[in-house]
Design an enzyme around this catalytic site. Structure first.
Site, short mmCIF file in Angstrom:
data_model
loop_
_atom_site.label_atom_id
_atom_site.label_comp_id
_atom_site.label_asym_id
_atom_site.label_seq_id
_atom_site.Cartn_x
_atom_site.Cartn_y
_atom_site.Cartn_z
N LYS A 1 0.81 -1.21 0.00
CA LYS A 1 0.00 0.00 0.00
C LYS A 1 0.85 1.27 0.00
CE LYS A 1 -4.22 -1.79 2.21
NZ LYS A 1 -3.91 -3.21 2.13
N GLU B 1 -3.45 6.98 7.69
CA GLU B 1 -4.33 7.78 6.85
C GLU B 1 -5.30 8.57 7.71
OE1 GLU B 1 -4.79 4.88 2.92
OE2 GLU B 1 -6.45 5.10 4.34
N HIS C 1 -15.12 -4.70 7.45
CA HIS C 1 -14.30 -4.45 6.26
C HIS C 1 -14.48 -5.51 5.17
CE1 HIS C 1 -12.43 -1.32 8.63
NE2 HIS C 1 -12.03 -2.20 9.54
N ARG D 1 -6.59 -8.24 -9.96
CA ARG D 1 -7.27 -9.50 -10.28
C ARG D 1 -8.73 -9.20 -10.59
NH1 ARG D 1 -10.25 -9.81 -5.67
NH2 ARG D 1 -9.27 -9.17 -3.71
#
Length: 665
Positions: free
Chosen positions: A116, A200, A235, A297
């Site tokens: 990330k 973040e 999530h 993907r």
């Protein structure tokens, strides 16, 4: 075009890839573990190869075994599906090194988007807006704490190699930062072998917007518009739709253009998804949507994009992997209607969404007007070793309102037993006014809480249970019951519809006592007048698969395989009907036996009460650890603990009686 393809995956995605392959005349090859010997994807393949024991680490995740299977069967190409090895750059390289066609992105593209922090740096260079935060190399607690202060609380700490919510921690106060950081680092190390994190800014009303992209690996990239995947639990996505509600043309142009830039920045080939997080506190705005990550993907939710564009993304994957150009140009793609997808999981919402495993003795999914992608079938097994998703239900309608209603109806038709599912939960999500209005965000399910989980049978299900009770007394296998329905050759003896008294029945439905009155209509066609409690009576009619209540509400039913009367299916929820009692003209509620049974195999971790102790409804009696989760079994009513049959440390089988609570007199 290659002539054969091996799918390095299992379940519904393998079956879905096979469907396109068969249509294109491509021979299909499955791989399977010992636990999947009778799986649907094995049955549907032209050829299947056993690659190891049940645990994925010993079978589906062993690249060498997959490659050997490809060699042994003469496969020309490998499709990775999603999960397992699908985003493993080393595996992609090994496939190509073996002279096989890899139906996926180039290995260097997978690596570029695999971490990330590195991906965000790359996106900044490509001019793609990213969430405000810190993704630097300095991982000292001092630097990370200072960066969190700079960004401003609340913040999200994320494992750089994370996914699926693992290694992600929300920290709302500075004093909690050190603990949250340590937890994220532990999970990152445990799940991905990498303790590094990024930080973040936390969006208070986040929506999950993602864009389907497709590249040819030669510089050409198109987008197939956006999806909204905001309905999530822990999530994990639950319901997805396309297009995104509230997305205007200008915002769509900005987001899709950013997605195309992102894909071009990594020389992308094949199907991929650029995921964005949007601050929806003031609607969807181009300046409040930021890059989050890329999935290199095919996505679980790809069918909704296929529905609104008319494209078969797997066919596109095949063609581009074979060296053909992208089948359509950007200007040839457009949005038609609205599509929604629900993920049907083998899990029990009533027990904290604990996975449910076992044989699918009764398994019926909707048919008309619904696309069903599944790897399950009646008589098959849901294994403890793999993801509990057993099907995806997809609808496509002209409008969003029609799509939500159609998908709710599809989920309401699900009949699965004895494995539990989240179908009833999905119905409640889809019919909730906030969702219907498009006012959802990633916190919707957590905010609405228990209101989304069916906790008691509806009036229709209760009515149907009493019908089964009365019918069981009259037509049961044990001869004369002593009920007023006992008949001679001429029909029911001495019974009148206007009789002054009513015969009362009780049944335990899903652990709850249902008590009411039942009158026969004397027609001999299995129709009854039923009053639940003191409510006005309604006419109910039973046939071999359902009980119709008040002419227009259908409650499905099936035999349960035990001594119970059966199981009722009411708008996605399944309710076992047992402990039937005819109580004559006066009536008294039958009492549940109060047995607390293990929902699945597990280990007893605590027993906070003792035999003889008084308990109240909902009070924890036994705690069971199963599938790495702890589940509290609670008292079904106020009463006294009659017996405790286990001690901490015991290993128990599914359905084992752990304790018995006796109701107060």
């Amino acid at each position: 075009m290659f002539k054969s393809v091996l799918v390095a995956n299992r379940g519904e995605i393998a079956c879905r890839v096979f469907r396109t392959a068969r249509r294109m005349g491509v021979r299909t090859i499955a791989v399977y573990s010992e636990a999947d010997a009778d799986a649907l994807h094995v049955r549907e393949a032209d050829q299947a190869v056993l690659i190891g024991p049940a645990p994925a680490r010993d079978s589906y995740l062993v690249a060498e075994k997959v490659l050997q299977a490809a060699k042994d069967t003469g496969a020309e190409a490998i499709h990775p599906g999603y999960g397992f090895l699908s985003e493993n750059a080393d595996f992609a390289e090994a496939v190509e090194a073996a002279g096989l066609i890899w139906i996926g992105p180039k290995p260097h593209s997978i690596r570029a988007m695999g971490l990330k922090d590195a991906a965000k740096k790359l996106m900044i260079e490509a001019g793609v807006p990213v969430t405000p935060g810190y993704q630097g190399e300095d991982q000292s607690i001092g630097t990370l704490s200072a960066e969190a202060q700079r960004i401003g609380f609340p913040v999200l700490i994320k494992a750089v190699a994370g996914g699926g919510g693992k290694g992600m921690k929300l920290v709302e106060r500075a004093e909690d930062f050190a603990d949250g950081l340590a937890s994220a680092q532990r999970e990152g190390q445990s799940s991905f072998g990498d303790p590094r994190v990024l930080i973040e800014s936390y969006i208070t009303r986040p929506r999950h917007i993602e864009v389907q992209v497709f590249g040819d690996g030669k510089g050409e990239v198109v987008h197939l518009f956006e999806r909204d995947c905001s309905l999530q639990r822990r999530h994990q996505k639950v319901i997805e739709e396309a297009p995104a509600p509230g997305m205007d043309a200008a915002t769509r142009d900005a987001v899709t253009a950013a997605a195309v830039r992102a894909a071009k920045a990594v020389d992308y080939r094949g199907a991929g998804t650029i995921e964005f997080i949007a601050d929806a506190s003031d609607g969807l705005r181009a300046d409040r949507i930021w890059f989050m990550e890329m999935n290199t993907r095919l996505q679980v939710e790809h069918p909704v994009t296929e529905a609104i564009t008319g494209v078969d993304l797997v066919e596109w994957q095949f063609r581009v992997a074979a060296g053909e150009p992208i089948p359509l140009k950007q200007e040839e793609l457009s949005i038609k209607g609205w599509a929604m997808e629900a993920r049907l999981y083998a899990e029990d919402p009533a027990t904290g969404f604990l996975p449910s495993i076992g044989k699918l003795e009764h398994f019926r999914l909707p048919e008309d007007g619904v696309r069903v992608d599944t790897g399950a079938y009646e008589g098959g097994e849901v294994s403890q070793f793999y993801d509990p998703m057993i099907a995806k239900l997809i609808v496509h309608e002209d409008t969003r309102e029609a799509a939500a209603a159609a998908l709710a109806d599809a989920c309401a038709q699900v009949e699965v037993w004895p494995v539990r599912t989240n179908a009833g939960f999905l119905v409640r999500c889809l019919e909730h006014p906030r969702f219907v209005s498009g006012d959802g965000d990633t916190g919707f399910i957590a905010a609405e809480g228990e209101g989304l989980i069916p906790s008691a049978p509806s009036h229709a299900a209760a009515t149907a249970a009493l019908v089964l009770a009365a019918d069981g007394q009259h037509f049961g296998p044990h001869g004369s019951s002593g009920s007023p329905w006992e008949s001679d050759a001429d029909g029911i003896m001495g019974f009148r519809m206007n009789a002054a008294s009513r015969s009362r029945f009780s049944a335990v439905v899903g652990g709850r006592v249902i008590d009411g009155s039942v009158l026969s209509n004397q027609s001999g066609d299995l129709a009854w007048r039923v009053s639940v409690g003191d409510r006005e009576p309604v006419l109910a009619r039973r046939d071999y698969r359902s009980v119709v209540v008040a002419k227009d509400v259908s409650v499905g039913w099936a035999e349960s395989g035990g001594e119970n009367l059966g199981v009722l299916f009411d708008r996605g929820s399944a309710w076992l009907v047992d402990k039937v009692q005819w109580t004559g003209n006066h009536g008294s509620a039958a009492a549940s036996d109060g047995a607390l049974r293990a929902p699945m195999p597990g280990k007893i971790v605590s027993v906070p009460v003792k035999a003889g102790e008084a308990v109240t409804r909902g009070q924890p009696v036994v705690a069971l650890e199963a599938m790495k989760m702890e589940h509290a079994l609670t008292a079904p009513f106020d009463g006294v603990v009659e017996s405790i049959d286990v001690t901490p440390g015991d290993q128990v089988a599914a359905d084992a009686v752990l304790a018995v609570v006796k109701a107060k007199d």
